[in-house]
Design a protein around this motif. Structure first.
Motif, PDB file in Angstrom:
ATOM      1  N   ILE A 707       7.804   3.434 -14.437  1.00  0.00           N
ATOM      2  CA  ILE A 707       8.296   2.617 -13.308  1.00  0.00           C
ATOM      3  C   ILE A 707       8.679   1.221 -13.803  1.00  0.00           C
ATOM      4  O   ILE A 707       9.754   0.686 -13.480  1.00  0.00           O
ATOM      5  N   LYS A 708       7.798   0.636 -14.615  1.00  0.00           N
ATOM      6  CA  LYS A 708       8.070  -0.703 -15.143  1.00  0.00           C
ATOM      7  C   LYS A 708       9.281  -0.688 -16.074  1.00  0.00           C
ATOM      8  O   LYS A 708      10.086  -1.621 -16.078  1.00  0.00           O
ATOM      9  N   LEU A 709       9.397   0.386 -16.889  1.00  0.00           N
ATOM     10  CA  LEU A 709      10.545   0.509 -17.798  1.00  0.00           C
ATOM     11  C   LEU A 709      11.849   0.597 -17.013  1.00  0.00           C
ATOM     12  O   LEU A 709      12.869   0.005 -17.408  1.00  0.00           O
ATOM     13  N   PRO A 717      13.423   2.261  -8.805  1.00  0.00           N
ATOM     14  CA  PRO A 717      12.724   3.550  -8.672  1.00  0.00           C
ATOM     15  C   PRO A 717      12.837   4.085  -7.244  1.00  0.00           C
ATOM     16  O   PRO A 717      12.820   3.321  -6.278  1.00  0.00           O
ATOM     17  N   ASP A 718      12.964   5.397  -7.112  1.00  0.00           N
ATOM     18  CA  ASP A 718      13.036   6.004  -5.792  1.00  0.00           C
ATOM     19  C   ASP A 718      11.679   6.595  -5.423  1.00  0.00           C
ATOM     20  O   ASP A 718      10.703   6.489  -6.167  1.00  0.00           O
ATOM     21  N   ILE A 719      11.600   7.247  -4.250  1.00  0.00           N
ATOM     22  CA  ILE A 719      10.322   7.787  -3.791  1.00  0.00           C
ATOM     23  C   ILE A 719       9.814   8.868  -4.741  1.00  0.00           C
ATOM     24  O   ILE A 719       8.596   9.019  -4.940  1.00  0.00           O
ATOM     25  N   ALA A 720      10.755   9.615  -5.379  1.00  0.00           N
ATOM     26  CA  ALA A 720      10.339  10.637  -6.344  1.00  0.00           C
ATOM     27  C   ALA A 720       9.624  10.012  -7.533  1.00  0.00           C
ATOM     28  O   ALA A 720       8.684  10.605  -8.094  1.00  0.00           O
ATOM     29  N   LEU A 761      11.204   1.493   0.884  1.00  0.00           N
ATOM     30  CA  LEU A 761      10.589   2.790   0.628  1.00  0.00           C
ATOM     31  C   LEU A 761       9.367   2.978   1.512  1.00  0.00           C
ATOM     32  O   LEU A 761       8.740   2.007   1.955  1.00  0.00           O
ATOM     33  N   SER A 762       9.027   4.216   1.744  1.00  0.00           N
ATOM     34  CA  SER A 762       7.809   4.540   2.498  1.00  0.00           C
ATOM     35  C   SER A 762       7.298   5.879   2.014  1.00  0.00           C
ATOM     36  O   SER A 762       8.074   6.725   1.558  1.00  0.00           O
TER      37      SER A 762
END
Length: 850
Positions: A707-709, A717-720, A761-762
């Motif tokens: 995620i950080k990368l 980043p998406d929800i996936a 996002l949620s």
């Protein structure tokens, strides 16, 4: 002689130079070719050149050309009166030949643009007249003391200028015309203080040079373009009080328009409107405004302020108000003006483009109905210039707008149908120009196909056959049939393959009965059939696709398999999980000399990526490297397929190899100028899947590090991506260190907290499902029960209770399950629970027994 030459010049310029502008109002080829009856494949500029070179017999032109060359090669005495008269006669002879009406032996009827010799003859003829004009001016220079009538020289040279003004565009038009005018002025043949006749000739000289600059092709080595040079001459005329007429202003606007110089066109129009307050003769007419509209149509850059189509409508409205105020038909928009505005709205990127083009079309129709009821009659020439009669091209522009802007809208399909009915009604009322043609019905079929209505599309096809199959003059072809075959391939109706084959049989039968070979199936037809077979997915579908490909490979050029056909069969074997056969078709494609594109490579990648073979991961990487070696830049999805295949492989170093692929894709993405940066998200999500499937003890930390990368590389980043972190936290190895286990639980809690607080996002049902499995790793029973209860309450509060979540809850919570759902024991039916708990999720009946 001078007076006769002057009259010839007036007629010549009026008939050829300035009346052609109305034909350049729009570049919307479809409706212009229909309304103006221009032969297919002839561009507007070439059509005008045909009209300009008005068609003398070829033998006569060639004879005159040879006579002129012979004359120029002889040494003539420049002070001979006979010489100057001979030059004048030859220039006038060229004028007569190029200005006469067409006949059966004419160049126009022979389509000289298809014959290089004839075109070269005419182009060289312009240069010959230019040399004759210079020779005439040399005679004037050699006889400075002679009292010849200046009118004689200026008139003859003006004829030569007119040839440059109306000849096919080249870099020479403006240059050569300007050179002749400079010589006229240098010889003091255009004095400012002269009689009325010379003043008129002087105005004609400037007008011809201005027009020559406007139609010339700009030279990249020169600072000024032709339109700007013409505009400078216009300013010079005004400064010398030469009172340029409206047609010269129109020529300058036309020069700006064909170059897409909208600001200059608008400014000159505004200047004309200001001048018209003093001089009524300079009031902008339909030609002026239509030329500005043409500038809007040709412009391809970014527009500041109001969109061009809205500016076009404003100008149309100004023209209508001016016509209503004056009653002069010269100011009224005509069918071409309306056609340009309709075309601009139809091609615009606005959501209301189709409706706006439709609105302008209905205005044109209503005005035409009023015109028919009016007692005012126009002569034949005015009817051609100012008629409001709509044509099939106007409707086609609107039909295309609805087809392209509302691809899956039932309302768009209905409106297309209504427009076709309206066309038929207008045609029945006596307007032959509005009879629906094959293109109109094909647009309707295409709209029906995209709306998922193949049955109705096939009904329209039957209607087309009834209307046009017996007409010898109408070219019925296979395009509409291909659309119907494609419609069946895209539909969700069972038996698509059978329906598509029935249409193909129908094509072949009609082609045999009518002798019309353009109705026979082609490679597009069979490719659509392959797609229909793939969509049906009946047993052995992949082999039937390969059979059709084999037939295409042995066929002629009409059905010869192309890149799309091969790719479709590769896709069929990919879906059938037969990667070896998919690769075999891929190689056959290369052996046939057809270069595969990235879709072909991706289909082979997918075939190996989804297979269960041990070497599938290695094969995907080999194909990726082959893709790069072939000069194709792999899209992010290609890297994602390879990384995902590595994650499902048994390669002991699969994690490291996957990380190397991600680093490689990052380098490629930064160096690429074409790939969308956001499209790289699936690559990182695939790397997370590799970590999840691995035995890495710190997989939770590594998926969070991805995620950080992503954020470091400018990705969102998406929800996936966040669900992958939760999944990693819930799938820890059994003998993991307790510290790492507690850290994974904390990571999961922070991820859910972030998702619940983030604006973009949620969490979804999968997020809470993974969080339940994380709860299962909590060693303290009391803490575990409280956490499970908190997760259940959050899920119900968000309305995301689902079948999957309820099943996981039963496994993780044990007896606590019935307490949470409010049941003692027995059957638990999700549909009997509080409906608000599942309001945002997919609710299906599911019962759980104790």
């Amino acid at each position: 002689m001078a007076l006769r030459s002057l009259n010839l010049l007036r007629n010549f310029q009026t008939a050829t130079c300035f009346q052609r502008y109305p034909l350049k109002i729009s570049n919307s080829a479809t409706w212009l070719q229909t309304c103006a009856k221009i032969p297919t494949g002839v561009t507007r500029r070439k059509m005008e050149s045909r009209r300009t070179f008005a068609a003398a017999p070829l033998e006569q032109i060639e004879s005159l050309y040879q006579n002129c060359i012979t004359f120029l090669e002889q040494e003539q005495s420049l002070d001979s009166t006979k010489t100057t008269r001979e030059i004048t006669r030859m220039i006038e002879e060229w004028t007569k030949l190029w200005g006469k009406e067409s006949n059966s032996n004419s160049i126009k009827s022979r389509n000289y643009f298809g014959n290089e010799k004839e075109e070269k003859l005419l182009r060289n003829g312009v240069k010959v007249v230019d040399r004759l004009a210079h020779l005439l001016l040399n005679a004037r220079d050699a006889n400075v003391g002679n009292t010849r009538d200046r009118t004689h020289y200026v008139t003859s040279v003006n004829l030569a200028l007119s040839f440059w003004a109306k000849s096919p565009p080249s870099k020479l038009n403006g240059q050569r015309a300007q050179r002749l005018m400079d010589r006229l002025e240098g010889a003091e043949l255009l004095p400012e203080n002269s009689d009325r006749r010379l003043k008129e000739l002087r105005q004609i000289t400037y007008g011809a040079v201005i027009q020559a600059h406007c139609v010339s092709i700009d030279d990249a080595n020169e600072k000024l373009d032709g339109a700007t040079k013409a505009f400078q001459l216009l300013n010079k005329m005004e400064a010398k009080n030469m009172k340029p007429p409206l047609r010269i202003y129109n020529s300058c606007i036309h020069g700006f328009a064909v170059r897409g110089m909208i600001d200059e066109s608008e400014k000159l129009l505004e200047r004309l409107e200001e001048l018209s307050e003093v001089n009524e003769d300079l009031r902008p007419d339909v030609l002026t405004c239509s030329t500005v509209l043409n500038a809007y149509l040709k412009y391809r850059g970014k527009v500041q302020g109001k969109p061009l189509e809205k500016r076009a409508e404003d100008l149309l409205d100004r023209m209508m108000r001016r016509y209503e105020a004056t009653g002069d038909v010269q100011y009224r928009p005509n069918q071409y003006t309306f056609g340009t505005v309709i075309s601009m709205f139809g091609k615009s990127m606005t959501a209301s483009g189709a409706e706006d083009s439709d609105r302008i079309l209905q205005l044109l129709i209503s005005l035409y109905e009023k015109e028919k009821q009016s007692d005012e009659k126009m002569d034949e020439e005015d009817v051609e210039k100012f008629s409001l009669q709509p044509g099939v091209g106007h409707f086609v522009s609107v039909l295309l707008a609805y087809q392209k802007r509302r691809m899956n809208s039932p309302a768009a399909v209905q409106r297309i149908e209504e427009l076709l009915v309206q066309m038929d009604r207008i045609h029945q009322a006596g307007n032959d120009l509005v009879r629906p043609n094959y293109q109109c019905f094909v647009i309707y079929i295409d709209a029906l196909a995209k709306a998922g209505l193949p049955e109705k599309a096939e009904q329209v096809l039957s209607r087309i056959e009834a209307l046009f199959s017996e007409e010898k003059s109408f070219d019925l072809n296979n395009y509409g049939y291909n659309l119907v075959v494609d419609a069946w391939a895209r539909s969700r109706t069972p038996g698509r393959e059978m329906k598509a084959r029935a249409v193909i049989d129908r094509m072949e039968k009609l082609a045999t009965e009518t002798g019309n070979n353009t109705l026979l199936p082609d490679k597009l037809t069979y490719t659509c059939l392959v797609n229909a077979i793939i969509a049906d997915r009946k047993k052995g579908f992949e082999d039937r696709c390969a059979e059709i490909l084999s037939m295409m490979e042995t066929g002629n050029g009409r059905i010869k398999a192309d890149q799309i056909a091969y790719n479709s069969v590769v896709k069929a074997y990919s879906l059938a999980r037969k990667p070896e056969k998919a690769e075999l078709i891929f190689r056959k494609m290369e052996d046939a000399g057809i270069s595969p594109n990235f879709w072909c490579y991706n289909n082979v990648l997918n075939a190996y990526g989804k297979s269960q073979s041990k070497d599938s991961a290695q094969k995907t990487i080999e194909i990726l490297e082959k893709m790069e070696a072939g000069g194709i830049e792999p899209p992010p999805i290609s890297y994602a397929i390879c990384i995902d295949a590595l994650g499902r492989s048994e390669d002991p170093i699969r994690v490291r190899r996957a990380e190397e692929l991600v680093e490689r894709s990052i380098r490629k993405s930064k160096a690429s100028k074409h790939q969308s940066h956001e499209s790289a998200v699936p690559i990182f999500n695939a790397l997370q899947s590799v970590y999840i499937r691995s035995d890495e003890p710190n997989k939770a930390q590594k998926t969070l590090g991805v995620i950080k990368l992503m954020e470091e590389n400018g990705l969102t980043p998406d929800i996936a991506s966040y669900n992958s972190v939760l999944s990693a936290c819930s799938r820890l190895p059994p003998n993991i260190d307790e510290k790492l286990r507690r850290n994974a639980i904390e990571i999961a809690a922070k991820v859910v907290e972030f998702l619940r607080s983030d604006d973009s996002l949620s969490p979804d049902s999968q997020s809470y499902n993974s969080l339940l499995w994380v709860c299962n790793d909590i060693s303290d029973e009391n803490e575990k029960r409280q956490t499970i209860q908190a997760v259940f309450q959050m899920c119900c509060k968000d309305g995301l209770l689902s079948r999957h979540f309820l099943g996981t809850l039963k496994q993780v919570a044990g007896r606590q399950f019935f307490q949470l759902v409010g049941r003692d024991r027995g059957h638990v039916d999700i549909t009997e629970l509080d409906k608000s708990w599942s309001r945002n999720g997919q609710v299906t009946q599911n019962k759980y027994r104790k």
